[in-house]
Enzyme design. Structure first.
Site, short mmCIF file in Angstrom:
data_model
loop_
_atom_site.label_atom_id
_atom_site.label_comp_id
_atom_site.label_asym_id
_atom_site.label_seq_id
_atom_site.Cartn_x
_atom_site.Cartn_y
_atom_site.Cartn_z
N GLY A 157 0.84 -1.21 -0.16
CA GLY A 157 0.22 0.07 0.01
C GLY A 157 0.89 1.03 -0.14
NE ARG A 158 -2.87 6.77 0.64
CZ ARG A 158 -4.06 6.03 1.23
NH1 ARG A 158 -3.81 5.16 1.91
NH2 ARG A 158 -5.09 6.31 0.51
CB ILE A 159 3.10 2.75 4.73
CG1 ILE A 159 2.42 3.73 5.32
CG2 ILE A 159 4.57 2.12 5.55
CD1 ILE A 159 1.83 3.44 6.44
NE ARG A 240 -3.49 -0.54 14.20
CZ ARG A 240 -2.69 0.59 13.86
NH1 ARG A 240 -1.52 0.53 13.78
NH2 ARG A 240 -3.46 1.61 13.67
CD GLU A 269 0.84 -1.51 20.24
OE1 GLU A 269 0.40 -0.33 20.43
OE2 GLU A 269 1.16 -2.14 19.29
CG HIS A 287 2.00 2.03 18.01
ND1 HIS A 287 0.71 1.05 18.14
CD2 HIS A 287 1.53 2.65 16.71
CE1 HIS A 287 0.16 1.40 16.93
NE2 HIS A 287 0.78 2.10 15.99
CB ILE A 288 7.23 6.42 18.25
CG1 ILE A 288 8.47 5.44 18.35
CG2 ILE A 288 6.50 6.35 19.61
CD1 ILE A 288 9.36 6.08 18.89
C1 GLV Z 1 -0.80 4.11 13.45
O1 GLV Z 1 -0.46 3.29 13.80
C2 GLV Z 1 -1.73 4.60 12.63
O2 GLV Z 1 -2.49 3.63 12.03
O3 GLV Z 1 -1.90 5.91 12.15
#
Ligand code: GLV
Ligand code: GLV
Length: 321
Positions: A157-159, A240, A269, A287-288
């Site tokens: 996807g985008r990322i 995730r 988490e 999760h940063i």
């Molecule tokens: C971060 O985990 C998001 O989904 O924006």
């Protein structure tokens, strides 16, 4: 004047935008995640027209019941696995997310993890701080190059696509699996599509996970697949937590059947799987991946814009399907 509830303080710009649009904004005063019961009782205090939620809020039928006038739940995240979207549809509630603005940041962060892991930067930092550095040595803390390696992307996807570009610039070969083949990406960076996801596990030296969490992607990185990985391969997860079977990951790390891992997200988490913290060849961060000042500000603006558009009677731009 319409009433908006925000489940936790977010960068001020989003709050200001909502106020400037003439809305009455209530921000949770708790410096932490509201429990489901707390969220329900907060929502019952007023008749809210819109709610701005976070990925740490579980939004489902009981929460919708507590805010019967709310037309929109605007999630401050690109992922929306925390929201019961089907239930929202039945009730004609609009759900939005914040895609696009965090793509660069999460891809950069993912690549930082890859670089840090292969070059052993956290280990080296710890070593130096501990006063163990006694002078240059030819074989001190040897890492591995990214150039020449095969990077396997799960989810283009985008990322995922942006991580593919970074990998390409670093001289890695890229293979990827996705529900669909992306010929434009292949032409751009010479990425190779693997129809069978198991081939990514077998061939990649570095695997980076970029799928959304859905019933079909829970434990996509299963014990069986982790066991297909090469002994000197690394796993990176910034998507995730539940996409990776974290207990199985601890087992393969303990068995030494993979080389290392870097995780920014976890199955439960903020808890970590027992044993995860013991491995020096594992990087764990809280999760940063999207946490830069500018990106968190843009996410706040986007979530606010989604609410403002909705309350004006327009369709917000980022409705999730
Ligand atoms: C971060 O985990 C998001 O989904 O924006
Ligand atoms: C080995 O993987 C190296 O990159 O030196």
């Amino acid at each position: 004047m319409e009433k908006i509830y925000i489940t936790r303080h977010i960068p001020e710009i989003g709050i200001e935008m909502l106020k400037d649009a003439g809305h009455e904004v209530t921000v949770s005063e708790k410096d932490g995640v509201l429990s489901k019961d707390e969220l329900i009782s907060e929502l019952q205090k007023e008749e809210y027209d819109a709610v701005l939620s976070l990925l740490t809020d579980q939004i489902d039928a009981e929460v919708y019941d507590a805010a019967p006038k709310a037309k929109i739940f605007a999630n401050y995240a690109v992922g929306f696995n925390n929201i019961d979207v089907e239930e929202a549809k039945k009730r004609n509630i609009t759900i939005t997310n914040t895609p696009g603005v965090l793509t660069e940041t999460v891809a950069e962060y993912t690549f930082s993890l890859i670089l840090s892991l292969l070059h052993r930067i956290p280990e080296a930092d710890k070593f130096t701080r501990a006063g163990k550095y006694e002078g240059w040595a030819p074989e001190l803390l040897l890492g591995r190059n990214i150039a020449g390696k095969t990077i396997g992307i799960l989810g283009a996807g985008r990322i995922g696509q942006q991580v593919v570009r970074h990998a390409h610039h670093f001289g890695a070969k890229v293979i990827y699996n996705d529900i669909k083949q992306n010929e434009a990406l292949e032409q751009e960076v010479g990425a190779e599509f693997k129809k069978d996801i198991n081939d990514v596990f077998k061939e990649a030296d570095i695997i980076s996970v970029h799928v959304p969490l859905l019933p079909a992607t829970k434990h996509l990185v299963s014990k069986e697949r982790l066991e297909l990985m090469k002994e000197d391969a690394y796993l990176i997860n910034t998507s995730r937590g539940p996409v990776v079977d974290e207990k199985a990951l601890v087992e393969v790390l303990r068995a030494g059947s993979i080389k290392g891992a870097a995780l920014d997200v976890f199955e439960e988490e903020p808890k970590l799987a027992p044993g995860l913290v013991e491995f020096p060849n594992v990087i764990i961060t809280p999760h940063i991946a999207s946490a830069t000042e500018s990106t968190r500000g843009k996410m706040a603006e986007l979530a606010a814009t989604n609410i403002i558009d909705m309350l004006k009677g327009e369709k917000p731009k980022h409705v999730v399907s």
